[in-house]
Design a protein around this motif. Structure first.
Motif, PDB file in Angstrom:
ATOM      1  N   ASN A 131       9.873  61.068 -52.802  1.00 35.68           N
ATOM      2  CA  ASN A 131      10.010  62.327 -52.932  1.00 35.68           C
ATOM      3  C   ASN A 131       8.905  63.364 -53.311  1.00 35.68           C
ATOM      4  O   ASN A 131       8.956  64.782 -53.494  1.00 35.68           O
ATOM      5  CB  ASN A 131      11.323  62.739 -54.000  1.00 35.68           C
ATOM      6  N   ALA A 132       7.773  62.732 -53.197  1.00 39.51           N
ATOM      7  CA  ALA A 132       6.449  63.492 -53.463  1.00 39.51           C
ATOM      8  C   ALA A 132       5.451  62.995 -52.606  1.00 39.51           C
ATOM      9  O   ALA A 132       5.812  62.126 -51.800  1.00 39.51           O
ATOM     10  CB  ALA A 132       5.989  63.336 -54.818  1.00 39.51           C
ATOM     11  N   ASP A 133       4.608  64.013 -52.147  1.00 38.97           N
ATOM     12  CA  ASP A 133       3.425  63.450 -51.273  1.00 38.97           C
ATOM     13  C   ASP A 133       2.313  62.794 -51.715  1.00 38.97           C
ATOM     14  O   ASP A 133       1.974  63.093 -53.062  1.00 38.97           O
ATOM     15  CB  ASP A 133       2.817  65.157 -50.871  1.00 38.97           C
ATOM     16  N   ASP A 134       1.854  61.830 -51.424  1.00 40.29           N
ATOM     17  CA  ASP A 134       0.949  61.058 -51.598  1.00 40.29           C
ATOM     18  C   ASP A 134      -0.529  61.525 -51.362  1.00 40.29           C
ATOM     19  O   ASP A 134      -0.752  61.738 -50.052  1.00 40.29           O
ATOM     20  CB  ASP A 134       0.872  59.365 -51.186  1.00 40.29           C
ATOM     21  N   VAL A 135      -1.347  62.147 -52.313  1.00 42.79           N
ATOM     22  CA  VAL A 135      -2.736  62.786 -51.981  1.00 42.79           C
ATOM     23  C   VAL A 135      -3.875  61.958 -52.180  1.00 42.79           C
ATOM     24  O   VAL A 135      -4.690  62.400 -52.267  1.00 42.79           O
ATOM     25  CB  VAL A 135      -2.420  64.235 -52.725  1.00 42.79           C
ATOM     26  N   GLY A 136      -3.404  60.645 -52.714  1.00 45.33           N
ATOM     27  CA  GLY A 136      -4.417  59.775 -52.727  1.00 45.33           C
ATOM     28  C   GLY A 136      -5.492  60.218 -53.926  1.00 45.33           C
ATOM     29  O   GLY A 136      -5.101  60.674 -54.774  1.00 45.33           O
ATOM     30  N   THR A 137      -6.801  60.073 -53.544  1.00 43.07           N
ATOM     31  CA  THR A 137      -7.841  60.306 -54.642  1.00 43.07           C
ATOM     32  C   THR A 137      -8.259  61.906 -54.488  1.00 43.07           C
ATOM     33  O   THR A 137      -8.974  62.096 -55.454  1.00 43.07           O
ATOM     34  CB  THR A 137      -9.406  59.686 -53.984  1.00 43.07           C
ATOM     35  N   ARG A 138      -7.572  62.525 -53.854  1.00 48.67           N
ATOM     36  CA  ARG A 138      -7.666  63.915 -53.868  1.00 48.67           C
ATOM     37  C   ARG A 138      -6.766  64.683 -54.759  1.00 48.67           C
ATOM     38  O   ARG A 138      -6.362  65.633 -54.940  1.00 48.67           O
ATOM     39  CB  ARG A 138      -7.161  64.609 -52.498  1.00 48.67           C
ATOM     40  N   PHE A 139      -6.153  63.872 -55.539  1.00 52.28           N
ATOM     41  CA  PHE A 139      -5.017  64.155 -56.443  1.00 52.28           C
ATOM     42  C   PHE A 139      -5.544  65.369 -57.443  1.00 52.28           C
ATOM     43  O   PHE A 139      -4.917  66.234 -57.573  1.00 52.28           O
ATOM     44  CB  PHE A 139      -4.195  63.137 -57.396  1.00 52.28           C
ATOM     45  N   PRO A 140      -6.503  65.134 -58.387  1.00 47.82           N
ATOM     46  CA  PRO A 140      -7.044  66.198 -59.240  1.00 47.82           C
ATOM     47  C   PRO A 140      -7.557  67.608 -58.364  1.00 47.82           C
ATOM     48  O   PRO A 140      -7.028  68.541 -58.976  1.00 47.82           O
ATOM     49  CB  PRO A 140      -8.324  65.740 -59.686  1.00 47.82           C
ATOM     50  N   GLU A 141      -7.862  67.314 -57.392  1.00 47.84           N
ATOM     51  CA  GLU A 141      -8.417  68.694 -56.496  1.00 47.84           C
ATOM     52  C   GLU A 141      -7.029  69.464 -56.119  1.00 47.84           C
ATOM     53  O   GLU A 141      -6.768  70.620 -56.186  1.00 47.84           O
ATOM     54  CB  GLU A 141      -9.184  68.657 -55.191  1.00 47.84           C
ATOM     55  N   GLU A 142      -5.988  68.534 -55.713  1.00 48.03           N
ATOM     56  CA  GLU A 142      -4.823  69.251 -55.078  1.00 48.03           C
ATOM     57  C   GLU A 142      -3.872  69.559 -56.238  1.00 48.03           C
ATOM     58  O   GLU A 142      -3.135  70.690 -56.154  1.00 48.03           O
ATOM     59  CB  GLU A 142      -4.098  68.020 -54.274  1.00 48.03           C
ATOM     60  N   ALA A 143      -3.798  68.914 -57.276  1.00 47.53           N
ATOM     61  CA  ALA A 143      -3.193  69.336 -58.587  1.00 47.53           C
ATOM     62  C   ALA A 143      -3.626  70.934 -59.001  1.00 47.53           C
ATOM     63  O   ALA A 143      -2.938  71.661 -59.309  1.00 47.53           O
ATOM     64  CB  ALA A 143      -3.384  68.729 -59.706  1.00 47.53           C
ATOM     65  N   ARG A 144      -4.964  70.910 -58.957  1.00 45.15           N
ATOM     66  CA  ARG A 144      -5.485  72.218 -59.383  1.00 45.15           C
ATOM     67  C   ARG A 144      -5.167  73.380 -58.529  1.00 45.15           C
ATOM     68  O   ARG A 144      -4.846  74.480 -58.706  1.00 45.15           O
ATOM     69  CB  ARG A 144      -6.986  72.284 -59.484  1.00 45.15           C
ATOM     70  N   ARG A 145      -5.281  73.116 -56.952  1.00 44.63           N
ATOM     71  CA  ARG A 145      -4.959  74.113 -56.062  1.00 44.63           C
ATOM     72  C   ARG A 145      -3.441  74.478 -56.289  1.00 44.63           C
ATOM     73  O   ARG A 145      -3.223  75.585 -56.059  1.00 44.63           O
ATOM     74  CB  ARG A 145      -5.052  73.419 -54.656  1.00 44.63           C
ATOM     75  N   ILE A 146      -2.453  73.428 -56.680  1.00 46.38           N
ATOM     76  CA  ILE A 146      -1.237  73.772 -56.621  1.00 46.38           C
ATOM     77  C   ILE A 146      -1.110  74.877 -57.837  1.00 46.38           C
ATOM     78  O   ILE A 146      -0.494  75.734 -57.952  1.00 46.38           O
ATOM     79  CB  ILE A 146      -0.265  72.762 -56.662  1.00 46.38           C
ATOM     80  N   HIS A 147      -1.564  74.284 -59.177  1.00 47.12           N
ATOM     81  CA  HIS A 147      -1.607  74.915 -60.312  1.00 47.12           C
ATOM     82  C   HIS A 147      -2.008  76.204 -60.262  1.00 47.12           C
ATOM     83  O   HIS A 147      -1.540  77.413 -60.648  1.00 47.12           O
ATOM     84  CB  HIS A 147      -2.365  74.004 -61.416  1.00 47.12           C
ATOM     85  N   TYR A 148      -3.142  76.614 -59.524  1.00 45.06           N
ATOM     86  CA  TYR A 148      -3.786  77.983 -59.565  1.00 45.06           C
ATOM     87  C   TYR A 148      -3.034  78.836 -58.323  1.00 45.06           C
ATOM     88  O   TYR A 148      -3.884  79.803 -58.021  1.00 45.06           O
ATOM     89  CB  TYR A 148      -5.173  77.897 -59.353  1.00 45.06           C
ATOM     90  N   GLY A 149      -2.093  78.415 -57.716  1.00 44.56           N
ATOM     91  CA  GLY A 149      -1.706  79.057 -56.587  1.00 44.56           C
ATOM     92  C   GLY A 149      -2.424  79.059 -55.298  1.00 44.56           C
ATOM     93  O   GLY A 149      -1.920  79.766 -54.458  1.00 44.56           O
ATOM     94  N   GLU A 150      -3.281  78.186 -54.998  1.00 47.22           N
ATOM     95  CA  GLU A 150      -3.982  78.218 -53.966  1.00 47.22           C
ATOM     96  C   GLU A 150      -3.363  77.271 -52.801  1.00 47.22           C
ATOM     97  O   GLU A 150      -3.943  77.403 -51.707  1.00 47.22           O
ATOM     98  CB  GLU A 150      -5.325  77.640 -54.061  1.00 47.22           C
TER      99      GLU A 150
END
Length: 153
Positions: free
Chosen positions: A98-117
């Motif tokens: 039920n979630a998207d696998d973003v692999g090694t980009r997890f930290p960057e993608e988590a920040r983008r989601i958190h900051y609304g980007e």
């Protein structure tokens, strides 16, 4: 397969199976052998008694047929541990389905989601302990996806 009696730094005793002595040494050196009671990775082999088989006794009378004893089915993992592993596997399966696998980009993608980007969605991937700590320090909620013993084999 080899079974070791192990103990953690807190004195909790437990047993675990390994493909070989070298496999135990490698996993212990990498911090993968952990106490099931407290999670400590400071684990060492404990004293253990050797398992010595005994010979099957034959018939007492030459005319009597020999009786073959069927081995008892033994589970290597206690039932509570089996249930816990099943729940952890179900949780992990739910997240990966039920979630998207973003692999090694997890930290960057988590920040983008958190900051609304980026759009809000569930993700999972890989992060080092330092990257996970940095995300937590920024107020970004993260959780470890359980690594099951079968994942290490």
């Amino acid at each position: 397969m080899i079974r070791y009696t192990l103990a953690c730094e807190a004195g909790h005793g437990f047993e675990s199976w390994f493909p070989s002595s070298e496999s135990y040494d490698d996993q212990a050196a990498r911090g993968l052998v952990t106490c099931p009671h407290c999670g400590s990775a400071k684990v060492a082999k404990a004293m253990m008694a050797p398992s010595i088989g005994r010979a099957a006794s034959g018939p007492t009378e030459p005319n009597l047929p020999a009786v073959t004893q069927q081995p008892e089915t033994v589970s290597l993992i206690a039932e509570p541990d089996q249930r816990l592993r099943a729940m952890l596997k179900a949780f992990r399966d739910h997240v990966t389905a039920n979630a998207d696998d973003v692999g090694t980009r997890f930290p960057e993608e988590a920040r983008r989601i958190h900051y609304g980007e980026a759009g809000n969605r569930a993700i999972y991937g890989e992060a080092s302990p330092a990257e996970a700590r940095s995300l937590i320090d920024e107020g970004i909620a993260v959780a470890l996806l359980p690594v099951l013993p079968d994942d290490r084999n």
